[in-house]
Design an enzyme around this catalytic site. Structure first.
Site, PDB file in Angstrom:
ATOM      1  N   SER A   1     -11.356  -5.667  15.222  1.00 28.13           N
ATOM      2  CA  SER A   1     -10.950  -4.328  14.408  1.00 28.13           C
ATOM      3  C   SER A   1     -11.848  -4.110  13.072  1.00 28.13           C
ATOM      4  O   SER A   1     -11.923  -4.454  11.917  1.00 28.13           O
ATOM      5  CB  SER A   1      -9.806  -4.541  13.775  1.00 28.13           C
ATOM      6  OG  SER A   1      -9.409  -5.949  13.451  1.00 28.13           O
TER       7      SER A   1
ATOM      8  N   ARG B   1       0.929  -1.406   0.428  1.00 29.69           N
ATOM      9  CA  ARG B   1       0.362   0.064   0.079  1.00 29.69           C
ATOM     10  C   ARG B   1       0.834   1.180   0.623  1.00 29.69           C
ATOM     11  O   ARG B   1       1.917   1.347   0.995  1.00 29.69           O
ATOM     12  CB  ARG B   1      -1.051  -0.091   1.062  1.00 29.69           C
ATOM     13  CG  ARG B   1      -2.115  -0.966   1.151  1.00 29.69           C
ATOM     14  CD  ARG B   1      -2.718  -1.495   2.520  1.00 29.69           C
ATOM     15  NE  ARG B   1      -3.696  -2.258   2.536  1.00 29.69           N
ATOM     16  CZ  ARG B   1      -4.829  -2.791   3.528  1.00 29.69           C
ATOM     17  NH1 ARG B   1      -4.658  -1.876   4.308  1.00 29.69           N
ATOM     18  NH2 ARG B   1      -5.319  -3.522   3.621  1.00 29.69           N
TER      19      ARG B   1
ATOM     20  N   THR C   1      -3.257 -10.472  16.279  1.00 26.12           N
ATOM     21  CA  THR C   1      -4.255  -9.778  15.618  1.00 26.12           C
ATOM     22  C   THR C   1      -4.137 -10.192  13.677  1.00 26.12           C
ATOM     23  O   THR C   1      -2.144 -10.046  13.703  1.00 26.12           O
ATOM     24  CB  THR C   1      -3.963  -8.256  15.210  1.00 26.12           C
ATOM     25  OG1 THR C   1      -4.282  -8.013  16.785  1.00 26.12           O
ATOM     26  CG2 THR C   1      -4.437  -6.932  14.338  1.00 26.12           C
TER      27      THR C   1
ATOM     28  N   LYS D   1     -12.289 -12.495   5.949  1.00 28.55           N
ATOM     29  CA  LYS D   1     -13.167 -11.889   6.815  1.00 28.55           C
ATOM     30  C   LYS D   1     -14.415 -11.183   5.692  1.00 28.55           C
ATOM     31  O   LYS D   1     -14.184 -10.789   4.047  1.00 28.55           O
ATOM     32  CB  LYS D   1     -13.057 -10.552   7.546  1.00 28.55           C
ATOM     33  CG  LYS D   1     -12.016  -9.522   7.138  1.00 28.55           C
ATOM     34  CD  LYS D   1     -11.412  -8.551   8.067  1.00 28.55           C
ATOM     35  CE  LYS D   1     -10.761  -7.415   7.933  1.00 28.55           C
ATOM     36  NZ  LYS D   1      -9.273  -7.608   7.783  1.00 28.55           N
TER      37      LYS D   1
ATOM     38  N   GLU E   1     -12.506 -10.909  14.503  1.00 27.96           N
ATOM     39  CA  GLU E   1     -11.557  -9.621  15.146  1.00 27.96           C
ATOM     40  C   GLU E   1     -12.402  -7.979  15.885  1.00 27.96           C
ATOM     41  O   GLU E   1     -12.992  -7.846  14.828  1.00 27.96           O
ATOM     42  CB  GLU E   1     -10.869  -9.171  14.442  1.00 27.96           C
ATOM     43  CG  GLU E   1      -9.480 -10.173  13.830  1.00 27.96           C
ATOM     44  CD  GLU E   1      -8.983  -9.572  13.211  1.00 27.96           C
ATOM     45  OE1 GLU E   1      -6.988  -9.488  13.591  1.00 27.96           O
ATOM     46  OE2 GLU E   1      -9.047  -9.545  11.718  1.00 27.96           O
TER      47      GLU E   1
ATOM     48  N   ASP F   1     -16.329  -1.895   4.230  1.00 33.10           N
ATOM     49  CA  ASP F   1     -15.176  -1.011   4.234  1.00 33.10           C
ATOM     50  C   ASP F   1     -14.679  -0.542   2.561  1.00 33.10           C
ATOM     51  O   ASP F   1     -15.490  -1.802   2.043  1.00 33.10           O
ATOM     52  CB  ASP F   1     -14.162  -1.358   4.585  1.00 33.10           C
ATOM     53  CG  ASP F   1     -13.603  -2.628   4.438  1.00 33.10           C
ATOM     54  OD1 ASP F   1     -14.185  -3.787   4.097  1.00 33.10           O
ATOM     55  OD2 ASP F   1     -12.489  -2.743   4.751  1.00 33.10           O
TER      56      ASP F   1
ATOM     57  N   ASP G   1     -14.216  -6.073   3.288  1.00 25.19           N
ATOM     58  CA  ASP G   1     -14.175  -7.467   4.340  1.00 25.19           C
ATOM     59  C   ASP G   1     -14.593  -6.526   5.645  1.00 25.19           C
ATOM     60  O   ASP G   1     -14.507  -7.624   6.739  1.00 25.19           O
ATOM     61  CB  ASP G   1     -12.896  -8.195   4.600  1.00 25.19           C
ATOM     62  CG  ASP G   1     -11.571  -6.597   4.142  1.00 25.19           C
ATOM     63  OD1 ASP G   1     -11.873  -5.937   4.040  1.00 25.19           O
ATOM     64  OD2 ASP G   1     -10.450  -7.148   4.229  1.00 25.19           O
ATOM     65  N   ARG G   2     -14.636  -5.730   5.925  1.00 27.76           N
ATOM     66  CA  ARG G   2     -14.786  -4.346   7.285  1.00 27.76           C
ATOM     67  C   ARG G   2     -16.602  -4.873   7.339  1.00 27.76           C
ATOM     68  O   ARG G   2     -17.850  -4.376   5.854  1.00 27.76           O
ATOM     69  CB  ARG G   2     -14.428  -4.373   6.807  1.00 27.76           C
ATOM     70  CG  ARG G   2     -13.569  -4.325   7.651  1.00 27.76           C
ATOM     71  CD  ARG G   2     -12.274  -3.176   8.188  1.00 27.76           C
ATOM     72  NE  ARG G   2     -11.144  -3.113   8.743  1.00 27.76           N
ATOM     73  CZ  ARG G   2      -9.855  -2.779   9.360  1.00 27.76           C
ATOM     74  NH1 ARG G   2     -10.531  -1.622   9.879  1.00 27.76           N
ATOM     75  NH2 ARG G   2      -8.489  -2.620   9.773  1.00 27.76           N
TER      76      ARG G   2
ATOM     77  N   ASP H   1     -12.630  -2.404   0.876  1.00 27.75           N
ATOM     78  CA  ASP H   1     -13.143  -3.480  -0.556  1.00 27.75           C
ATOM     79  C   ASP H   1     -14.374  -4.545   0.132  1.00 27.75           C
ATOM     80  O   ASP H   1     -14.431  -6.076  -0.619  1.00 27.75           O
ATOM     81  CB  ASP H   1     -11.833  -4.455  -0.319  1.00 27.75           C
ATOM     82  CG  ASP H   1     -11.246  -4.363   0.788  1.00 27.75           C
ATOM     83  OD1 ASP H   1     -11.429  -3.895   2.287  1.00 27.75           O
ATOM     84  OD2 ASP H   1      -9.703  -5.296   1.223  1.00 27.75           O
TER      85      ASP H   1
ATOM     86  N   SER I   1      -7.841  -1.383   1.436  1.00 31.67           N
ATOM     87  CA  SER I   1      -8.874  -1.608   1.789  1.00 31.67           C
ATOM     88  C   SER I   1      -9.877  -0.402   1.945  1.00 31.67           C
ATOM     89  O   SER I   1      -9.879   0.265   1.282  1.00 31.67           O
ATOM     90  CB  SER I   1      -8.637  -2.357   3.072  1.00 31.67           C
ATOM     91  OG  SER I   1      -8.917  -2.851   4.219  1.00 31.67           O
ATOM     92  N   HIS I   2     -10.002  -0.011   4.034  1.00 31.23           N
ATOM     93  CA  HIS I   2     -10.724   1.112   4.352  1.00 31.23           C
ATOM     94  C   HIS I   2     -10.250   2.411   4.172  1.00 31.23           C
ATOM     95  O   HIS I   2     -10.356   3.655   4.105  1.00 31.23           O
ATOM     96  CB  HIS I   2     -11.095   0.483   6.006  1.00 31.23           C
ATOM     97  CG  HIS I   2      -9.645   0.086   6.799  1.00 31.23           C
ATOM     98  ND1 HIS I   2      -9.152  -0.704   6.580  1.00 31.23           N
ATOM     99  CD2 HIS I   2      -8.700   0.954   7.315  1.00 31.23           C
ATOM    100  CE1 HIS I   2      -7.585  -1.410   7.082  1.00 31.23           C
ATOM    101  NE2 HIS I   2      -8.002   0.194   7.881  1.00 31.23           N
TER     102      HIS I   2
END
Ligand code: G6P
Ligand code: ZN
Length: 578
Positions: A390, A44, A369, A401, A388, A301, A305-306, A303, A136-137
């Site tokens: 998070s 990233r 984690t 996730k 998790e 989020d 996954d959250r 992508d 991601s986020h």
């Protein structure tokens, strides 16, 4: 300079293939670029860095160098979260894939593919692996972040032995193998052939929804979602789940079209921060605490996954969410009707799940984690559901996730708890479900304090100080109102492959199950981020209605005192509280 195309490509004329075109592979000279160190979440960087000369191409070529012959003649997946630069990046990646002997790339239409959808695609189609273009986020756009990650054959993020190898190649790279194929139109589903290299543009919902349909009872969910006394909002934060939410919740499950908010994926996520928490999903939070609040609200989020799950005027912590899903899964979700193989949580995630595992007699694992630690357990059939703190929750249907999975799991639980409640009867709400859970198991009151952008040296000194506190502490010592059970720096031995992960976080565990944990974030980009996780267990029903900050006030004071956080960092308050 031209080099021979990989064996099975240019020289082989496949007469039967329509639109057949030969291609040549050009050897493009390049030089190593510093800082392309790849973690399990991939690489990233700022988008502009990736758009710089050969930056992306160098990393992709290094990936193919690392995979070597193993990837030749194989099929890989490709897609991303809709962020700025993804569509250009696809074309670069396709030219390198063809140039390096990959025989086929399956690309999501419009370059879209949520992270859990890629995991499902790899697993269902038996792909060799897949590339996900996402940070991601993190925010997206020309001034924000871009990222790329490689997932391997069971749909899981590539293990360290591959990511280390990629990094090695980025340091010595001298040549890019670029096929001179034309741009592929990503707006239409279908297959294009270039010699024996093939690009298939696919409906990005197809394989993912097929997997979700194997997990959940879609007709039952539809019947529930169309009840007059149920209302629902899903906020996609202008990120990738916007591309899935309409087809899933509206077309498949009968939700009203206006229940999807911010449902168009935008290259810059509308200027927002696509992270589903109480801070960044503020529009949803405001709605859920207004007098127009629907029964259920959720967000995902960048992508996909959250996830964040909310009830009317109520926030479900991710730690409670995984515990509640685990407790109800067998009854509420068809995929789990034979029972759970086991459950797992990351170390800083609250102990709510432990209590469920204990009561249900389930194998339980506490991992460091990072989602990757769950993969081994799942591949060995030791774990069905994991989560998790998070905002990550998921199961063994994929190896990432899964935000939409978590939303469907909650909808399934709501449907199950209300199955005998007639429309207009006493509807069992999200809050009711959580309160009932706490009555049964007690409440692990939980909060996380983040201190972002702390000077690395100061953060390291604080951890060293905590190490010395651990070394001089023993069972029975008093810490404020709490009596110590154990204190250590968490280490994990993977029960499947025996690998050991050390220094995964300082933890003080007290005799009533309350905990204080300190960790340095592994995902921050500037300086160090100190995370302080605080948890106090209570079975006192009077505490169930109380705000977490109120209940945790004294233990947080103890944590700050023991760590001398303010003295080391100069910070008198956290940057983010979740
Ligand atoms: C990513 C990972 C998670 C992890 C989270 C926080 O989302 O996929 O597994 O829990 O980052 O990590 P951190 O090291 O910043 O606390
Ligand atoms: Zn994500």
């Amino acid at each position: 300079q031209q080099i021979a195309a990989p064996q099975r490509s240019t020289s082989v004329k496949v007469a039967a293939v329509a639109q057949m075109e030969d291609f040549t592979v050009n050897s493009v000279p390049t030089q190593p670029i510093e800082g392309q160190k790849t973690g399990t979440s991939g690489l990233r960087k700022k988008t502009k860095v990736f758009m710089g000369d050969n930056y992306l191409a160098n990393w992709i070529q290094s990936l193919f160098n690392a995979l070597g012959e193993e990837a030749q003649g194989k099929t890989i997946g490709l897609g991303g979260d809709g962020r700025y630069f993804n569509k250009e990046a696809v074309q670069i990646i396709l030219r390198l894939a063809a140039g390096n002997g990959v025989s086929k790339v399956v690309v999501g239409k419009d370059a879209i593919m949520a992270t859990p959808a890629m995991s499902a695609l790899i697993r269902r189609r038996g792909l060799y692996g897949g590339l996900i273009m996402s940070a991601s986020h993190n925010p997206g756009g020309p001034e924000e972040d871009w990222g790329i990650k490689f997932n391997y054959s069971s749909g899981e993020p590539a293990p360290e032995k591959i990511t280390d190898k990629i990094y090695g190649f980025t340091q010595s790279i001298s040549e890019l193998k670029m096929a001179d194929i034309p741009e592929v139109d990503l707006s239409k589903v279908g297959t294009t052939q270039f010699g024996s290299f093939e690009v298939e543009v696919v409906d990005y919902t197809a394989e993912y929804f097929a997997t979700l349909k194997e997990v959940f009872d879609f007709p039952a969910l539809k019947a529930f979602m169309t009840r007059a006394d149920f209302s629902f909002v899903f906020d996609a934060l202008h990120a990738v789940t916007g591309a899935y939410a309409g087809p899933l919740f509206v077309d498949e499950l009968g939700a009203k079209a206006d229940s999807i908010h911010n449902g168009t994926p935008l290259p810059d996520f509308g200027g927002g921060h696509p992270d589903p928490n109480l801070t960044y999903a503020h529009d949803l939070v405001e709605l859920m605490w207004s007098d127009k609040a629907p029964v259920f609200g959720a967000a995902s989020d960048g992508d996909g996954d959250r996830n964040m799950v909310l009830g009317s005027h109520f926030f479900v912590t991710p730690s409670d969410s995984v515990a509640i899903i685990a407790a109800s899964a067998q009854a509420a979700i068809p995929y789990f009707k034979g029972g759970l193989k086991g459950v797992a949580r990351s170390m800083p995630t609250s102990g709510a799940l432990d209590r469920v595992a204990q009561k249900m007699g389930l194998p339980f694992y506490e991992t460091p984690t990072g989602w990757k630690f769950f993969g081994n357990l799942m591949d060995a059939d030791q774990c069905s559901i994991c989560g998790e703190e998070s905002f990550g929750t998921g199961a063994d249907h994929v190896r990432e996730k899964d935000g939409l999975w978590a939303v469907l799991a909650w909808l399934s639980i709501l449907a199950y708890k209300n199955k005998d409640v007639p429309e207009g009867g006493k509807f069992v709400s999200v809050k009711d479900i959580v309160m009932d859970h706490w009555k049964q198991f007690g409440r692990n009151v939980y909060s996380r304090y983040d201190y972002e952008g702390v000077e690395s040296e100061a953060a390291n000194k604080m951890i060293a100080h905590l190490e010395s506190v651990i070394a001089s502490s023993k069972k029975g010592d008093k810490f404020g109102e709490y009596t110590l059970e154990t204190a250590d720096n968490f280490a994990y031995t993977d029960p499947i492959d025996g690998s050991v992960a050390k220094n995964q976080g300082i933890r003080f565990v007290f005799q009533d199950g309350s905990r204080i944990i300190f960790r340095l974030s592994g995902t921050g980009s500037a300086g160090a981020t100190i995370r302080l996780y605080i948890e106090a267990y209570t079975a006192d029903e009077a505490a169930f209605e109380k705000d977490a900050q109120e209940v945790l006030k004294s233990i947080i004071g103890t944590a700050l005192e023991v760590s001398k956080l303010q003295e080391f960092t100069g910070r008198d308050k956290p940057t983010v509280i979740t």
